[in-house]
Design a protein around this motif. Structure first.
Motif, short mmCIF file in Angstrom:
data_model
loop_
_atom_site.label_atom_id
_atom_site.label_comp_id
_atom_site.label_asym_id
_atom_site.label_seq_id
_atom_site.Cartn_x
_atom_site.Cartn_y
_atom_site.Cartn_z
N LYS A 115 0.81 -1.22 0.00
CA LYS A 115 0.00 0.00 0.00
C LYS A 115 0.84 1.26 0.00
CE LYS A 115 -1.03 -1.21 4.80
NZ LYS A 115 -2.10 -1.30 5.79
N TYR A 149 -8.52 6.02 1.30
CA TYR A 149 -9.71 5.39 0.72
C TYR A 149 -9.42 4.00 0.15
CZ TYR A 149 -11.29 10.28 0.79
OH TYR A 149 -11.60 11.55 1.15
N GLY A 150 -8.30 3.42 0.49
CA GLY A 150 -7.98 2.11 -0.05
C GLY A 150 -7.42 2.14 -1.46
N ASN A 161 -12.80 -0.24 2.60
CA ASN A 161 -13.14 1.19 2.65
C ASN A 161 -14.50 1.49 2.03
OD1 ASN A 161 -10.16 0.65 2.32
ND2 ASN A 161 -10.10 2.76 3.07
N GLU A 192 -3.71 0.29 10.40
CA GLU A 192 -3.43 1.68 10.09
C GLU A 192 -4.04 2.57 11.16
OE1 GLU A 192 -4.31 5.13 6.92
OE2 GLU A 192 -5.70 3.44 7.02
N ASN A 240 -5.42 6.45 11.44
CA ASN A 240 -5.74 7.68 10.72
C ASN A 240 -5.80 8.85 11.70
OD1 ASN A 240 -6.67 6.67 7.88
ND2 ASN A 240 -7.59 5.29 9.36
N1 LIG Z 1 -2.10 -6.09 6.35
C1 LIG Z 1 -3.34 -6.19 5.91
N2 LIG Z 1 -4.00 -7.36 5.96
C2 LIG Z 1 -5.28 -7.47 5.52
N3 LIG Z 1 -5.98 -6.46 4.99
C3 LIG Z 1 -5.38 -5.25 4.89
C4 LIG Z 1 -4.04 -5.04 5.34
N4 LIG Z 1 -3.72 -3.76 5.12
C5 LIG Z 1 -4.80 -3.17 4.56
N5 LIG Z 1 -5.81 -4.06 4.41
C6 LIG Z 1 -7.14 -3.78 3.85
O1 LIG Z 1 -7.06 -2.64 3.01
C7 LIG Z 1 -7.81 -1.53 3.55
C8 LIG Z 1 -7.09 -0.23 3.25
O2 LIG Z 1 -5.80 -0.22 3.85
P1 LIG Z 1 -5.29 0.99 4.74
O3 LIG Z 1 -6.32 1.32 5.76
O4 LIG Z 1 -3.95 0.64 5.25
O5 LIG Z 1 -5.11 2.22 3.71
P2 LIG Z 1 -6.16 3.33 3.29
O6 LIG Z 1 -7.49 2.92 3.71
O7 LIG Z 1 -5.95 3.62 1.85
O8 LIG Z 1 -5.83 4.60 4.12
P3 LIG Z 1 -6.96 5.53 4.84
O9 LIG Z 1 -7.68 4.69 5.87
O10 LIG Z 1 -6.13 6.61 5.42
O11 LIG Z 1 -7.93 6.03 3.82
C9 LIG Z 1 -7.95 -1.87 5.04
O12 LIG Z 1 -9.05 -1.24 5.61
C10 LIG Z 1 -8.10 -3.39 4.97
O13 LIG Z 1 -9.41 -3.76 4.59
#
Ligand SMILES: Nc1ncnc2c1ncn2[C@@H]1O[C@H](COP(=O)(O)OP(=O)(O)OP(=O)(O)O)[C@@H](O)[C@H]1O
Ligand SMILES: [Mg+2]
Length: 255
Positions: free
Chosen positions: A54, A60-61, A156, A223, A225
Protein backbone atom coordinates in the motif's frame (compact mmCIF):
# COMPACT_ATOMS: atom_id res chain seq x y z
CA UNK A 1 13.22 8.04 17.84
CA UNK A 2 12.57 11.52 16.44
CA UNK A 3 11.48 14.39 18.61
CA UNK A 4 8.03 15.47 19.60
CA UNK A 5 6.16 17.91 17.38
CA UNK A 6 2.80 19.64 17.27
CA UNK A 7 1.44 18.30 14.01
CA UNK A 8 -2.22 17.45 14.13
CA UNK A 9 -2.42 15.39 10.94
CA UNK A 10 0.22 12.85 9.99
CA UNK A 11 0.03 11.46 6.50
CA UNK A 12 2.84 8.93 6.33
CA UNK A 13 1.76 5.44 7.43
CA UNK A 14 5.41 4.59 7.91
CA UNK A 15 6.00 7.54 10.27
CA UNK A 16 2.91 6.59 12.29
CA UNK A 17 4.01 2.96 12.50
CA UNK A 18 7.42 4.03 13.77
CA UNK A 19 5.78 6.16 16.43
CA UNK A 20 3.88 3.13 17.75
CA UNK A 21 6.52 0.39 17.60
CA UNK A 22 8.52 1.48 20.69
CA UNK A 23 5.52 0.53 22.84
CA UNK A 24 5.77 -3.27 23.11
CA UNK A 25 2.18 -3.85 24.15
CA UNK A 26 1.06 -2.00 20.99
CA UNK A 27 3.78 -3.41 18.72
CA UNK A 28 2.46 -6.94 19.18
CA UNK A 29 -0.75 -5.79 17.47
CA UNK A 30 1.03 -4.33 14.42
CA UNK A 31 1.63 -6.67 11.49
CA UNK A 32 5.24 -6.75 10.29
CA UNK A 33 5.60 -3.68 8.03
CA UNK A 34 8.49 -2.72 5.71
CA UNK A 35 9.23 -0.31 2.89
CA UNK A 36 8.88 -2.08 -0.45
CA UNK A 37 11.89 -3.14 -2.47
CA UNK A 38 12.35 -6.01 -4.92
CA UNK A 39 13.97 -7.99 -2.10
CA UNK A 40 11.72 -7.05 0.82
CA UNK A 41 8.58 -8.08 -1.08
CA UNK A 42 10.12 -11.42 -2.03
CA UNK A 43 11.24 -12.05 1.54
CA UNK A 44 7.89 -11.18 3.04
CA UNK A 45 5.98 -13.30 0.52
CA UNK A 46 8.21 -16.24 1.36
CA UNK A 47 7.66 -15.62 5.06
CA UNK A 48 3.92 -14.95 5.09
CA UNK A 49 2.44 -16.25 1.83
CA UNK A 50 0.09 -13.26 1.63
CA UNK A 51 0.89 -9.59 2.09
CA UNK A 52 -0.70 -6.20 1.47
CA UNK A 53 1.14 -3.59 -0.54
CA UNK A 54 0.00 0.00 0.00
CA UNK A 55 1.01 3.58 -0.62
CA UNK A 56 2.72 5.26 2.33
CA UNK A 57 0.37 8.22 1.96
CA UNK A 58 -2.73 6.61 0.45
CA UNK A 59 -6.36 7.09 1.37
CA UNK A 60 -9.71 5.39 0.72
CA UNK A 61 -7.98 2.11 -0.05
CA UNK A 62 -6.70 3.46 -3.35
CA UNK A 63 -3.56 1.77 -4.62
CA UNK A 64 -3.83 -1.05 -2.08
CA UNK A 65 -2.95 -4.52 -3.41
CA UNK A 66 -3.15 -8.02 -2.02
CA UNK A 67 -0.19 -10.13 -3.09
CA UNK A 68 0.10 -13.91 -2.74
CA UNK A 69 2.62 -16.67 -3.27
CA UNK A 70 1.39 -20.25 -3.61
CA UNK A 71 3.48 -23.35 -3.95
CA UNK A 72 1.30 -25.93 -5.66
CA UNK A 73 2.00 -29.13 -7.60
CA UNK A 74 2.76 -27.14 -10.72
CA UNK A 75 5.39 -25.03 -8.97
CA UNK A 76 5.28 -21.62 -7.35
CA UNK A 77 2.65 -19.18 -8.54
CA UNK A 78 2.37 -15.51 -7.76
CA UNK A 79 -0.69 -13.33 -7.95
CA UNK A 80 -1.84 -9.93 -6.97
CA UNK A 81 -5.15 -8.12 -6.87
CA UNK A 82 -5.58 -4.36 -7.26
CA UNK A 83 -9.19 -3.18 -7.38
CA UNK A 84 -11.10 -6.15 -8.78
CA UNK A 85 -8.35 -7.08 -11.22
CA UNK A 86 -6.39 -10.26 -10.44
CA UNK A 87 -3.13 -11.04 -12.25
CA UNK A 88 -1.14 -14.26 -11.98
CA UNK A 89 2.50 -14.98 -12.78
CA UNK A 90 4.92 -17.89 -12.97
CA UNK A 91 7.87 -15.91 -11.72
CA UNK A 92 8.46 -13.44 -8.96
CA UNK A 93 10.41 -11.16 -11.31
CA UNK A 94 7.50 -10.88 -13.73
CA UNK A 95 5.10 -10.04 -10.94
CA UNK A 96 7.38 -7.51 -9.32
CA UNK A 97 7.90 -5.70 -12.61
CA UNK A 98 4.14 -5.50 -13.08
CA UNK A 99 3.58 -4.17 -9.55
CA UNK A 100 6.45 -1.76 -9.96
CA UNK A 101 4.74 -0.28 -13.02
CA UNK A 102 1.66 0.53 -10.93
CA UNK A 103 3.72 1.96 -8.08
CA UNK A 104 5.97 4.15 -10.19
CA UNK A 105 8.11 6.40 -8.06
CA UNK A 106 5.76 6.54 -5.08
CA UNK A 107 6.77 5.24 -1.68
CA UNK A 108 5.01 1.99 -0.88
CA UNK A 109 4.87 -0.26 2.15
CA UNK A 110 4.40 -3.99 2.54
CA UNK A 111 2.48 -5.41 5.44
CA UNK A 112 2.00 -8.99 6.53
CA UNK A 113 -1.46 -9.92 5.30
CA UNK A 114 -4.11 -10.66 7.88
CA UNK A 115 -6.83 -13.12 6.89
CA UNK A 116 -9.82 -11.04 7.88
CA UNK A 117 -12.93 -12.53 9.37
CA UNK A 118 -15.88 -12.74 7.03
CA UNK A 119 -19.51 -11.81 7.20
CA UNK A 120 -21.77 -13.22 4.46
CA UNK A 121 -18.59 -14.32 2.72
CA UNK A 122 -17.13 -10.80 2.63
CA UNK A 123 -14.10 -9.63 4.54
CA UNK A 124 -14.56 -7.10 7.28
CA UNK A 125 -12.48 -5.00 9.61
CA UNK A 126 -13.25 -2.43 12.30
CA UNK A 127 -12.81 1.28 12.75
CA UNK A 128 -12.06 2.33 16.32
CA UNK A 129 -12.60 6.04 16.95
CA UNK A 130 -10.59 7.69 19.74
CA UNK A 131 -11.01 11.38 20.56
CA UNK A 132 -9.93 14.03 22.96
CA UNK A 133 -12.92 15.10 25.02
CA UNK A 134 -13.67 18.78 25.73
CA UNK A 135 -12.10 18.20 29.17
CA UNK A 136 -8.95 16.87 27.41
CA UNK A 137 -9.38 13.23 28.37
CA UNK A 138 -8.95 10.58 25.69
CA UNK A 139 -12.04 8.49 25.05
CA UNK A 140 -12.80 5.66 22.63
CA UNK A 141 -16.07 7.05 21.32
CA UNK A 142 -17.12 4.46 18.77
CA UNK A 143 -16.41 1.16 17.05
CA UNK A 144 -18.00 0.23 13.73
CA UNK A 145 -17.51 -2.57 11.23
CA UNK A 146 -16.67 -2.15 7.56
CA UNK A 147 -17.50 -4.95 5.16
CA UNK A 148 -15.66 -5.17 1.85
CA UNK A 149 -17.59 -5.10 -1.39
CA UNK A 150 -17.75 -8.34 -3.35
CA UNK A 151 -14.47 -9.17 -5.06
CA UNK A 152 -12.64 -6.33 -3.32
CA UNK A 153 -9.60 -6.69 -1.08
CA UNK A 154 -10.22 -3.44 0.83
CA UNK A 155 -13.11 -2.59 3.17
CA UNK A 156 -13.14 1.19 2.65
CA UNK A 157 -16.54 2.78 2.22
CA UNK A 158 -15.09 4.77 -0.69
CA UNK A 159 -14.37 1.42 -2.33
CA UNK A 160 -17.91 0.10 -2.03
CA UNK A 161 -17.63 -1.11 1.58
CA UNK A 162 -20.69 -1.32 3.86
CA UNK A 163 -20.93 -0.14 7.47
CA UNK A 164 -22.40 -2.53 10.04
CA UNK A 165 -22.45 -2.73 13.84
CA UNK A 166 -19.75 -4.70 15.67
CA UNK A 167 -22.42 -6.94 17.19
CA UNK A 168 -23.89 -7.93 13.83
CA UNK A 169 -20.47 -8.86 12.46
CA UNK A 170 -19.19 -10.77 15.47
CA UNK A 171 -22.35 -12.68 16.38
CA UNK A 172 -21.56 -15.56 14.05
CA UNK A 173 -17.98 -15.81 15.33
CA UNK A 174 -18.24 -15.92 19.11
CA UNK A 175 -20.55 -15.72 22.11
CA UNK A 176 -21.82 -12.69 24.00
CA UNK A 177 -19.25 -12.77 26.81
CA UNK A 178 -16.29 -12.94 24.43
CA UNK A 179 -17.81 -10.22 22.26
CA UNK A 180 -18.09 -7.93 25.23
CA UNK A 181 -14.50 -8.67 26.28
CA UNK A 182 -13.24 -8.02 22.77
CA UNK A 183 -15.14 -4.74 22.55
CA UNK A 184 -13.66 -3.54 25.86
CA UNK A 185 -10.19 -4.69 24.75
CA UNK A 186 -10.49 -2.66 21.53
CA UNK A 187 -11.50 0.41 23.50
CA UNK A 188 -8.42 0.04 25.70
CA UNK A 189 -6.19 -0.57 22.68
CA UNK A 190 -7.51 2.66 21.16
CA UNK A 191 -6.62 4.60 24.28
CA UNK A 192 -3.11 3.21 24.54
CA UNK A 193 -2.49 3.95 20.86
CA UNK A 194 -3.59 7.55 21.45
CA UNK A 195 -1.31 7.87 24.48
CA UNK A 196 1.63 6.47 22.53
CA UNK A 197 0.99 8.65 19.45
CA UNK A 198 0.91 11.71 21.69
CA UNK A 199 4.43 11.06 22.93
CA UNK A 200 5.60 11.74 19.37
CA UNK A 201 2.84 14.00 17.99
CA UNK A 202 1.56 16.33 20.67
CA UNK A 203 -1.02 18.01 18.42
CA UNK A 204 -3.29 15.09 17.61
CA UNK A 205 -6.91 15.35 18.71
CA UNK A 206 -8.48 12.23 17.28
CA UNK A 207 -7.51 8.88 15.83
CA UNK A 208 -9.27 6.25 13.75
CA UNK A 209 -7.68 2.82 14.04
CA UNK A 210 -8.26 0.34 11.25
CA UNK A 211 -8.31 -2.96 13.12
CA UNK A 212 -8.43 -6.41 11.54
CA UNK A 213 -9.45 -9.50 13.46
CA UNK A 214 -7.94 -12.84 12.53
CA UNK A 215 -9.53 -16.26 13.06
CA UNK A 216 -8.51 -16.24 16.70
CA UNK A 217 -10.16 -12.80 17.07
CA UNK A 218 -6.72 -11.32 17.68
CA UNK A 219 -6.75 -7.59 16.83
CA UNK A 220 -4.23 -6.27 14.31
CA UNK A 221 -3.77 -2.55 13.78
CA UNK A 222 -3.59 -2.07 10.01
CA UNK A 223 -3.43 1.68 10.09
CA UNK A 224 -3.98 4.71 12.30
CA UNK A 225 -5.74 7.68 10.72
CA UNK A 226 -5.31 11.16 12.18
CA UNK A 227 -8.34 12.65 10.39
CA UNK A 228 -10.92 9.87 10.69
CA UNK A 229 -14.36 10.33 9.14
CA UNK A 230 -16.82 11.02 11.99
CA UNK A 231 -19.91 10.64 9.79
CA UNK A 232 -19.66 6.86 9.38
CA UNK A 233 -20.99 6.56 12.92
CA UNK A 234 -24.30 8.06 11.81
CA UNK A 235 -25.09 4.58 10.56
CA UNK A 236 -25.37 3.17 14.07
CA UNK A 237 -28.82 2.84 15.56
CA UNK A 238 -27.70 4.20 18.93
CA UNK A 239 -27.72 7.92 18.08
CA UNK A 240 -25.87 8.88 21.29
CA UNK A 241 -22.66 7.54 19.78
CA UNK A 242 -22.65 9.85 16.77
CA UNK A 243 -23.88 12.78 18.87
CA UNK A 244 -20.89 12.51 21.21
CA UNK A 245 -18.43 12.04 18.32
CA UNK A 246 -19.86 15.14 16.66
CA UNK A 247 -19.77 17.11 19.91
CA UNK A 248 -16.10 16.25 20.57
CA UNK A 249 -15.16 17.00 16.94
CA UNK A 250 -16.77 20.41 17.20
CA UNK A 251 -14.98 21.12 20.48
CA UNK A 252 -11.53 20.66 18.97
CA UNK A 253 -12.49 22.45 15.79
CA UNK A 254 -12.59 19.66 13.25
CA UNK A 255 -16.18 20.32 12.18
N1 LIG B 1 -2.10 -6.09 6.35
C1 LIG B 1 -3.34 -6.19 5.91
N2 LIG B 1 -4.00 -7.36 5.96
C2 LIG B 1 -5.28 -7.47 5.52
N3 LIG B 1 -5.98 -6.46 4.99
C3 LIG B 1 -5.38 -5.25 4.89
C4 LIG B 1 -4.04 -5.04 5.34
N4 LIG B 1 -3.72 -3.76 5.12
C5 LIG B 1 -4.80 -3.17 4.56
N5 LIG B 1 -5.81 -4.06 4.41
C6 LIG B 1 -7.14 -3.78 3.85
O1 LIG B 1 -7.06 -2.64 3.01
C7 LIG B 1 -7.81 -1.53 3.55
C8 LIG B 1 -7.09 -0.23 3.25
O2 LIG B 1 -5.80 -0.22 3.85
P1 LIG B 1 -5.29 0.99 4.74
O3 LIG B 1 -6.32 1.32 5.76
O4 LIG B 1 -3.95 0.64 5.25
O5 LIG B 1 -5.11 2.22 3.71
P2 LIG B 1 -6.16 3.33 3.29
O6 LIG B 1 -7.49 2.92 3.71
O7 LIG B 1 -5.95 3.62 1.85
O8 LIG B 1 -5.83 4.60 4.12
P3 LIG B 1 -6.96 5.53 4.84
O9 LIG B 1 -7.68 4.69 5.87
O10 LIG B 1 -6.13 6.61 5.42
O11 LIG B 1 -7.93 6.03 3.82
C9 LIG B 1 -7.95 -1.87 5.04
O12 LIG B 1 -9.05 -1.24 5.61
C10 LIG B 1 -8.10 -3.39 4.97
O13 LIG B 1 -9.41 -3.76 4.59
MG1 LIG C 1 -7.74 2.72 6.09
Amino acid sequence: MGKRNNQRYIVSKWAKTKALLPNRSIAKHIPDTRVITRNSLQDMLYQYGMVYVKPDNGTYGNGVMRVERDSGPGGIRYRYQAGTRVRTFNSYEAMYNSIKKLIGKRKYLIQKGIHLLKYNNRRFDLRVMVQQSPSKRWVTTGIIGRVAAKRKVVTNVHNGGTLLPFETLLKGHTGAARRRGLFQGLKRLGLSVAEQMKTRYAGIKELGLDVALDRKLYPWILEVNTAPDPFIFKKLKDKRIYRRIYHYSKAYGRL
